[in-house]
Design a protein around this motif. Sequence first.
Motif, PDB file in Angstrom:
ATOM      1  N   PRO A 203       0.763  -1.131   0.175  1.00 29.92           N
ATOM      2  CA  PRO A 203       0.069  -0.037   0.106  1.00 29.92           C
ATOM      3  C   PRO A 203       1.053   1.331   0.066  1.00 29.92           C
ATOM      4  CG  PRO A 203       0.040  -1.025   2.305  1.00 29.92           C
ATOM      5  CD  PRO A 203       0.922  -1.751   1.163  1.00 29.92           C
ATOM      6  N   PRO A 204       0.369   2.389  -0.318  1.00 28.43           N
ATOM      7  CA  PRO A 204       1.159   3.825  -0.465  1.00 28.43           C
ATOM      8  C   PRO A 204       1.395   4.032   0.946  1.00 28.43           C
ATOM      9  CG  PRO A 204      -1.249   4.082  -0.977  1.00 28.43           C
ATOM     10  CD  PRO A 204      -0.902   2.662  -0.933  1.00 28.43           C
ATOM     11  N   LYS A 205       2.460   4.877   1.116  1.00 30.69           N
ATOM     12  CA  LYS A 205       3.002   5.360   2.384  1.00 30.69           C
ATOM     13  C   LYS A 205       2.075   5.882   3.094  1.00 30.69           C
ATOM     14  CE  LYS A 205       6.287   6.410   5.328  1.00 30.69           C
ATOM     15  NZ  LYS A 205       5.532   7.237   6.274  1.00 30.69           N
ATOM     16  N   PRO A 206       0.943   6.925   2.950  1.00 28.31           N
ATOM     17  CA  PRO A 206      -0.208   7.266   3.634  1.00 28.31           C
ATOM     18  C   PRO A 206      -1.032   6.144   4.473  1.00 28.31           C
ATOM     19  CG  PRO A 206      -0.149   8.743   1.750  1.00 28.31           C
ATOM     20  CD  PRO A 206       0.890   7.473   1.405  1.00 28.31           C
ATOM     21  N   VAL A 207      -1.099   5.176   3.424  1.00 26.68           N
ATOM     22  CA  VAL A 207      -1.724   4.098   3.942  1.00 26.68           C
ATOM     23  C   VAL A 207      -0.849   3.111   4.990  1.00 26.68           C
ATOM     24  CG1 VAL A 207      -3.146   2.072   3.389  1.00 26.68           C
ATOM     25  CG2 VAL A 207      -3.357   3.782   1.894  1.00 26.68           C
ATOM     26  N   GLN A 208       0.294   3.064   4.893  1.00 26.09           N
ATOM     27  CA  GLN A 208       1.033   2.301   5.659  1.00 26.09           C
ATOM     28  C   GLN A 208       1.302   3.034   7.345  1.00 26.09           C
ATOM     29  OE1 GLN A 208       5.063   1.921   4.262  1.00 26.09           O
ATOM     30  NE2 GLN A 208       4.337   1.296   2.067  1.00 26.09           N
ATOM     31  N   ASP A 209       1.126   4.308   6.943  1.00 23.33           N
ATOM     32  CA  ASP A 209       1.146   5.323   8.402  1.00 23.33           C
ATOM     33  C   ASP A 209      -0.335   4.941   9.153  1.00 23.33           C
ATOM     34  OD1 ASP A 209       3.685   6.186   7.669  1.00 23.33           O
ATOM     35  OD2 ASP A 209       2.740   8.093   6.945  1.00 23.33           O
ATOM     36  N   ARG A 210      -1.268   4.877   8.253  1.00 26.84           N
ATOM     37  CA  ARG A 210      -2.575   4.476   8.850  1.00 26.84           C
ATOM     38  C   ARG A 210      -2.710   3.274   9.381  1.00 26.84           C
ATOM     39  NH1 ARG A 210      -8.510   4.697   5.702  1.00 26.84           N
ATOM     40  NH2 ARG A 210      -9.789   3.992   7.541  1.00 26.84           N
ATOM     41  N   LEU A 211      -2.139   2.283   8.698  1.00 26.08           N
ATOM     42  CA  LEU A 211      -2.137   0.699   9.204  1.00 26.08           C
ATOM     43  C   LEU A 211      -1.349   0.821  10.632  1.00 26.08           C
ATOM     44  CD1 LEU A 211      -1.682  -1.225   6.007  1.00 26.08           C
ATOM     45  CD2 LEU A 211      -3.737  -1.112   7.562  1.00 26.08           C
TER      46      LEU A 211
END
Length: 223
Positions: A203-211
Motif C-alpha cells: 500500500p502507499p505510504k499514507p496507508v502504511q502510516d494509517r495501518l
Amino acid sequence: MRFADVQLVTPSFATIAAKQVNTVIGRTERTDIPIPYGAANCTPGRLPELRPATVVAHVDTGSGQPHRVVFELPHPDPLLARLLRDECSQFLVEQTASIAFGEEWTETGTGKDAVMHAVLVVTRRGPGELELREVGATSHYDVRVADDPPGVLPAGAQRLEVPVRLTPSRCDGHSFGEAKKAFMFPVRASLDGGEVRVVIVMPPKPVQDRLIRYAQRACGLGG
C-alpha cells in the motif's frame, strides 16, 4: 587495504553506479560489503537463466591512487539466482494483470476486535487466465480472504476484486519501529494453470502510516 567503491556487473541486472563504501579490509577470512543492484533484466514469457556476474571495485592499498580490480563471483550465485527469479516472476504476472490494493480502507470494531478492510484489485493488462492462489501475511499483519483460493481473473474478464481483512499479528511496541517488511504483502498467483509465482503488493505510504496507527489502537498501544 581499503575498498573505495564496489559495483555489481552482470547481464542479469541493470548496472548502476558504483557504491562508495570506504571500507577497510583487515586480516579476516571474510568481510561482507552490501552492494546495490539494478532492476532484473526479465524476458517476456519465461524466466531467464542467471548470467555470470563480477564485482568491480577500486582498492587503495596505501601505495598511491586506488586501482581497479574485478572479482568473479562463483556461478551460479544462489542469492543472485533467487533475486532474479523473484523479480522476473513478478514481471511475468504483471504482464497479464496489475495487482494492487484499492483506494478505500475501512476500520471496524474496537480494541482487539478491530479489523481493517480493503480490496485487492486485479486489472487486466495482457492475455491469459490469472488465478490468485493466496494473499499472504507479512511480518506484522495477518490477512484473511473469504474464499480459498481467493479468485480467478478469466481470460475474457477485465477486473477482479478480492475483499481482504487485516489484523495485527504482533503487538509488541518495539516492532512498530522496525517495520521494514510489514507492508510487503506476498500474493501468490499462477498464469494459465502454470507455476505459482509471487507478486509483492505494498500500500502507499499514507496507508502504511494509517495501518500503523490502526495496529497500535488494536493492540492497546495508543495511536
